[in-house]
Design a protein around this motif. Sequence first.
Motif, short mmCIF file in Angstrom:
data_model
loop_
_atom_site.label_atom_id
_atom_site.label_comp_id
_atom_site.label_asym_id
_atom_site.label_seq_id
_atom_site.Cartn_x
_atom_site.Cartn_y
_atom_site.Cartn_z
N SER A 2 -11.18 40.71 -8.67
CA SER A 2 -12.47 40.94 -8.00
C SER A 2 -13.60 40.61 -8.95
N ASP A 3 -14.72 40.19 -8.38
CA ASP A 3 -15.91 39.93 -9.21
C ASP A 3 -16.61 41.23 -9.58
N GLU A 4 -16.20 42.35 -8.96
CA GLU A 4 -16.80 43.64 -9.25
C GLU A 4 -16.16 44.21 -10.51
N VAL A 5 -16.98 44.43 -11.52
CA VAL A 5 -16.49 44.95 -12.79
C VAL A 5 -17.19 46.28 -13.08
N ARG A 6 -16.42 47.27 -13.42
CA ARG A 6 -16.98 48.57 -13.80
C ARG A 6 -16.87 48.71 -15.31
N THR A 7 -17.97 48.92 -15.98
CA THR A 7 -17.97 49.07 -17.43
C THR A 7 -17.91 50.55 -17.77
#
Length: 97
Positions: A90-95
């Motif tokens: 996914s292009d959604e990244v959680r830092t």
Amino acid sequence: MNFSHSFYVKPAARELVDAASILAPDQRPALTGTVLDAAERPVEAALVTFYLADAPTRPVGAVYTDELGRFAFGPLEAGQLYHVTVFKASDEVRTLP
């Protein structure tokens, strides 16, 4: 007709190795393909993994698709059943803090 050639190289520190490769006919099969999304657009950087069907937890190899969604993998063993999986992160990244 497929073609192949292989060689070993062991470069020294700061060495630039110039190698030529002459391809010879190869009877072993290969698999090429294109990964597309639901709108039939090419998918770049999808992970294509190859497993022997009787060993589904041990991949025999993996490649990423190029900017046009294309991939190529080989050589394969003729007559062997392979399980191929495709994964796109996914292009959604959680830092994490």
